[in-house]
Structure formats: C-alpha cells, structure tokens
Design an enzyme around this catalytic site. Structure first.
Site, PDB file in Angstrom:
ATOM      1  N   GLU A  22      36.149 -39.412  58.668  1.00 41.09           N
ATOM      2  CA  GLU A  22      36.169 -38.072  59.252  1.00 41.09           C
ATOM      3  C   GLU A  22      36.682 -37.019  58.275  1.00 41.09           C
ATOM      4  OE1 GLU A  22      38.350 -35.721  62.972  1.00 41.09           O
ATOM      5  OE2 GLU A  22      38.469 -37.910  62.820  1.00 41.09           O
ATOM      6  N   LYS A  43      33.094 -47.864  51.340  1.00 42.01           N
ATOM      7  CA  LYS A  43      32.608 -49.142  51.870  1.00 42.01           C
ATOM      8  C   LYS A  43      31.633 -48.908  53.013  1.00 42.01           C
ATOM      9  CE  LYS A  43      36.715 -51.865  50.675  1.00 42.01           C
ATOM     10  NZ  LYS A  43      37.857 -52.670  51.227  1.00 42.01           N
ATOM     11  N   PRO A 224      42.128  -0.299  78.763  1.00 44.67           N
ATOM     12  CA  PRO A 224      43.035   0.328  79.722  1.00 44.67           C
ATOM     13  C   PRO A 224      44.458   0.541  79.231  1.00 44.67           C
ATOM     14  CG  PRO A 224      42.702  -1.977  80.269  1.00 44.67           C
ATOM     15  CD  PRO A 224      41.777  -1.682  79.127  1.00 44.67           C
ATOM     16  N   ASP A 247      42.126  10.822  73.874  1.00 44.85           N
ATOM     17  CA  ASP A 247      42.616  11.445  75.098  1.00 44.85           C
ATOM     18  C   ASP A 247      43.929  10.801  75.527  1.00 44.85           C
ATOM     19  OD1 ASP A 247      42.030   9.083  76.655  1.00 44.85           O
ATOM     20  OD2 ASP A 247      39.934   9.729  76.761  1.00 44.85           O
ATOM     21  N   LYS A 269      42.604  14.931  78.573  1.00 43.43           N
ATOM     22  CA  LYS A 269      42.477  15.564  79.884  1.00 43.43           C
ATOM     23  C   LYS A 269      43.440  14.885  80.837  1.00 43.43           C
ATOM     24  CE  LYS A 269      37.579  16.184  78.945  1.00 43.43           C
ATOM     25  NZ  LYS A 269      37.692  15.597  77.613  1.00 43.43           N
ATOM     26  N   GLY A 300      39.971   6.166  76.716  1.00 42.16           N
ATOM     27  CA  GLY A 300      40.564   5.090  77.487  1.00 42.16           C
ATOM     28  C   GLY A 300      39.510   4.352  78.289  1.00 42.16           C
ATOM     29  N   ASP A 302      36.356   2.292  79.268  1.00 44.73           N
ATOM     30  CA  ASP A 302      35.008   2.270  78.710  1.00 44.73           C
ATOM     31  C   ASP A 302      34.452   3.686  78.748  1.00 44.73           C
ATOM     32  OD1 ASP A 302      32.436   0.389  78.117  1.00 44.73           O
ATOM     33  OD2 ASP A 302      31.880   2.158  79.273  1.00 44.73           O
ATOM     34  N   THR A 330      36.893  -1.593  80.863  1.00 48.00           N
ATOM     35  CA  THR A 330      37.179  -0.511  81.794  1.00 48.00           C
ATOM     36  C   THR A 330      38.399  -0.834  82.654  1.00 48.00           C
ATOM     37  OG1 THR A 330      36.194   0.953  83.432  1.00 48.00           O
ATOM     38  CG2 THR A 330      35.659  -1.380  83.618  1.00 48.00           C
ATOM     39  N   ALA A 331      39.035   0.207  83.189  1.00 44.46           N
ATOM     40  CA  ALA A 331      40.274   0.031  83.940  1.00 44.46           C
ATOM     41  C   ALA A 331      40.113  -0.898  85.131  1.00 44.46           C
ATOM     42  CB  ALA A 331      40.789   1.393  84.406  1.00 44.46           C
ATOM     43  N   MET A 382      40.906   7.681  89.456  1.00 39.72           N
ATOM     44  CA  MET A 382      41.369   9.071  89.655  1.00 39.72           C
ATOM     45  C   MET A 382      41.388   9.434  91.141  1.00 39.72           C
ATOM     46  SD  MET A 382      39.173  10.700  86.487  1.00 39.72           S
ATOM     47  CE  MET A 382      37.699   9.756  86.935  1.00 39.72           C
ATOM     48  N   GLY A 411      48.066   0.206  84.387  1.00 37.66           N
ATOM     49  CA  GLY A 411      47.623  -1.180  84.316  1.00 37.66           C
ATOM     50  C   GLY A 411      47.518  -1.715  82.908  1.00 37.66           C
TER      51      GLY A 411
END
Length: 471
Positions: A22, A43, A224, A247, A269, A300, A302, A330-331, A382, A411
């Site tokens: 091996e 061998k 996230p 952001d 934002k 943040g 996606d 995504t969150a 949101m 999260g």
C-alpha cells in the site's frame, strides 16, 4: 535550512521502487503523475500495483533486490516493512550517489517528499523536513483552499503569450507590471469564470493599447455573518479586489479577509434609512470599474435573495461594464441551520417560502392566503418592524395562532440570539430584537430545542446563543 528545495524533472527517467504494498502504491501513483518510468522490485504486488503492471504503466522489474539494479536509475524509493532491507537499499544508493528515500524513516533519506499543491504547471511544496508531516499536510489544505483550480491553465496561457508580450514590453520592469496587472485583473477573472477566449482577447487588447481595458464588477455574497460560511470563490475574489463596496450586514470577520491594500467603502443600508442611495451606489461601482479596477460588491447573505444584486448588475449591464456573480449562503439557510431549525422536515414542512417584510409601495401585496397554508415554513427577511401585521394577517387567513415561530437575531455570529414562541406572540418576540433578524414561522421551529448545536468560544467563556422561549 536542512533541505534544499528542488523540483526534480523525473519525466521519462527510470525510478526504482522497492516494495509492492500500500505504501509503495502511494509513492508509485505520485511518480506516475510526474511522468516517471517506474520500475518495481517486490516479492508480490498488491491489487493496485498489479493492475498498473497489467496496464503496462510500470515495470515489475524483479522479485528480489540486488544492488546492481541501482546502476541505471535516477531515484530510489524503499517502501517495505523490512528495516534491514531498507537500510541496505539506503547504503547501496548512497555509495552510488543516487538520491534515496526510505519511507517513514527520515534518517535514511537523502531526499524527502513534500506535501504538494498541484496546479500544474504551478506547484507549491510544503515540508517540515520530516519532523511534522501531518502539520505540513494541514498547511497544504489551507493553501489548496486559497488557490483557484484554474491556476494551472492560467499559467499555461501566460506561457503561450510570453514571447508576444516581450515584443511589446521590451524591459523586464514593463513586463512585470503587465503580468501583475493581468494576474490581478480582468484576465485572471475571466480565466476563473472559464471564458478563456475572452481572457486572451483582454491580453491582446492590453498588449496593443496599454491601459485600454476596463475593470469589472464582481458581486459577492458574504454569507450571514460567520466568516467560515464565505465560499472559497468568494474568499479568492475579495483577496484580489482593488476596491470593495460593502453593506452593514457584512460581518467584521469577513471584512478582515479582504485584501489589505484594497479600498473599503461602506454603502450600507439599514432598515428605514440608506447610507448611500441605490442609484449613487450603482454609479460608484461603474465609475471604479471604468477606471480599470477590480470592483467587489460585497453583500450580506446571497446577493440575489433580497439583496438588490440584480438591480446593481442591471445598471452595470446598461453601462457596458463586465460583471460576475459569486453566490453566498443566504440568511434563511445559515441562520436557521445554526439555530437548529431545519427549513423542511418530512413530518412538519414540505415546502419553504422566502418572504421579505418590506416591499415597494406600488407592488402587488402579499398573497396572505398562500402564505398562511399549513405544513410550510416561512422565512421572513426584514420582518421585525411588521411583525404585528404579519402575525395578524397569517392568523386571519387561517394559520393557527399556536404555530411555532422563532426570531433569530444576528444568526451564525458569536452573539446569536434565538427567541421562540407562537404566532400570536410574534410581535413581542420581534420587539427590540437585535438586528439583523430573521423571522421563522412553521412547525419546524419546535425542533430547535433538540437540534440547537451552535456554540461560540470567546476568550475563556463559552457562548451559547441566548434563547428566550415565550411558549
């Protein structure tokens, strides 16, 4: 320095391997990748090595070792469990000035095998000099994550262009600047995207008209919050950026990974107010790209899920500015996973709907009758400011007021909080919840107590996401 790092050209050269088990098989595979003519003395052969012999990819040279076998080979590898035989091979090879490696016996090695990151023709070798091979392997894994898979092909294309570039860039300094810009700019980005033809067109244009090529905008999902959820492609891109627009949802941990000398501009934002108007953000992105820069728009989660990424790229397309997209976690996926709340479950939810708590005043209102259907999960972005309306409308349209709900604040981050209760309590749960927050409505929330797993260690104190249960 105990070893001289050397890349040996073994292609077409005879290499002798003593052993057919091996361990020998691993070394043989390595040698064959490098094009060596492998000769084996053993061998018996295990199934893997026997198959290679049957396929004539190596030569089963002999069943017993003889020192004369070393006279016409380039390298020697001893991979047997017979220590006396291994030492005999080592001493015979040394006497003939042949480089020799006795596997897992560092004192009996005149050369060692490093851990390799293979992006041929780009190779990165990591060695601990035989002292800590596991540490070398772990370092290799980290470097593997940083180097794009297309790096080898990019090097090959660059090699094909070297002579042409020399004709247009007659000094070493000019050529260095040309290639530095190419490997950090649009050429490298197009190669990573698999568009080799366009990448070569960029080289031709820049060769003929220096400074004529514009940059590009790369939209990157930062995930996230937890920097470990940033994709490998996202990490590679932010470490190549000239300027990064980000952001407020992008965590400090992710921002720490941005290339050190890149300009970082916050256009974030927050609910109810904007640091920079969306139109102005679009124009800033376009202006920097037109100046020839690699522009990263870091968002943040996606960028295509309630992130206005599509709007920003529509502006780029209208302005004729090239762009790419790197998706993110995504969150709804990240925050619920860290809260131990599966979005779907055979016993509780057969579908999941992503909803935004904010929509344009002139848009079509929510279809509450659809959203109120049982046995589906609602992930509401949101939504804290409209929690009372959401609760009222869902109950009014048929969702049971005792439906489990959760408010997941921040999260995946070290200060994550998970507040659980029922649909009729949603307003109170959302009140004063730290931002950003995700609302989750559905029977899957009741799995939180059993499946919550996320813990974060900060200093000497272990943090377990704070939980408030109003049920």
């Amino acid at each position: 320095m105990d070893h001289l790092p050397v890349f040996a050209a073994v292609k077409g050269r005879p290499v002798l391997v003593i052993g057919g088990g091996e361990i020998a098989a691993r070394k043989i595979a390595f040698l064959l990748r490098a094009g060596a003519k492998v000769q084996v003395v053993a061998k018996t052969l295990n199934a893997e090595v026997q198959q290679l012999a049957d396929e004539q990819k190596l030569t089963w040279f002999a069943t017993a070792f003889d020192e004369s076998q070393l006279d016409s080979v380039f390298l020697v590898i001893a991979a047997t469990n017979d220590r006396a035989l291994n030492r005999r091979v080592f001493e015979a090879a040394n006497a003939r000035h042949r480089l020799v490696n006795v596997v897992d016996d560092q004192p009996l090695c005149s050369f060692i095998f490093p851990s390799i990151v293979d992006r041929s023709p780009i190779l990165v070798a990591i060695s601990s000099g035989g002292n800590a091979p596991v540490l070398a392997r772990l370092l290799r894994e980290k470097i593997e994550a940083l180097l794009p898979g297309n790096l080898g092909r990019m090097a090959q294309v660059a090699g094909e262009w070297r002579e042409r570039i020399k004709a247009f860039r007659t000094t070493t300094d000019a050529r260095r600047r040309f290639w530095e810009a190419a490997f950090r700019g649009r050429f490298a980005s197009l190669m990573a995207a698999g568009n080799e033809q366009a990448a070569q067109e960029v080289l031709a244009q820049e060769m003929a008209e220096p400074g004529s090529t514009q940059g590009e905008i790369i939209l990157v999902g930062a995930g996230p919050g937890d920097a470990g959820l940033l994709t490998l492609r996202g990490l590679q891109v932010i470490q190549q950026a000239d300027v990064v627009f980000y952001d407020h949802l992008v965590s400090d941990e992710v921002l720490e990974l941005v290339r050190r000398d890149a300009d970082k501009i916050c256009v974030g934002k927050r609910a109810g107010r904007h640091a920079v108007a969306q139109h102005d953000t679009n124009q800033m992105l376009i202006a920097e790209a037109r100046a020839g820069k690699t522009v990263v728009r870091l968002k943040g989660g996606d960028p295509f899920i309630f992130g206005r990424g599509g709007e920003e790229l529509q502006a780029a397309a209208a302005a004729g500015v090239p762009f790419q997209v790197v998706p993110g976690v995504t969150a709804a996926s990240g925050a619920t996973a860290y809260a131990g709340i599966p979005l779907t479950h055979r016993e509780f939810a057969q579908s999941v709907t992503f909803v935004t708590g904010h929509y344009k005043a002139d848009s079509v209102p929510f279809d509450w009758s659809h959203l109120a259907q049982s046995r589906q999960t609602l992930a509401i972005y949101m939504g804290t400011m409209k929690a009372a309306e959401i609760s009222e409308q869902l109950i009014q349209h048929g969702r049971d007021k005792a439906t489990p709900v959760a408010v997941i604040s921040r999260g995946t981050r070290r200060d994550q909080q998970v507040n659980t209760g029922t649909l009729e309590q949603l307003e109170n749960l959302a009140k004063n919840a730290p931002m950003p927050a995700l609302l989750v409505v559905g029977e899957v929330v009741q799995l939180h107590d059993a499946l919550a797993w996320f813990q974060h260690s900060s200093g000497t104190d272990a943090f377990d996401g704070a939980v408030v249960n109003l049920a």
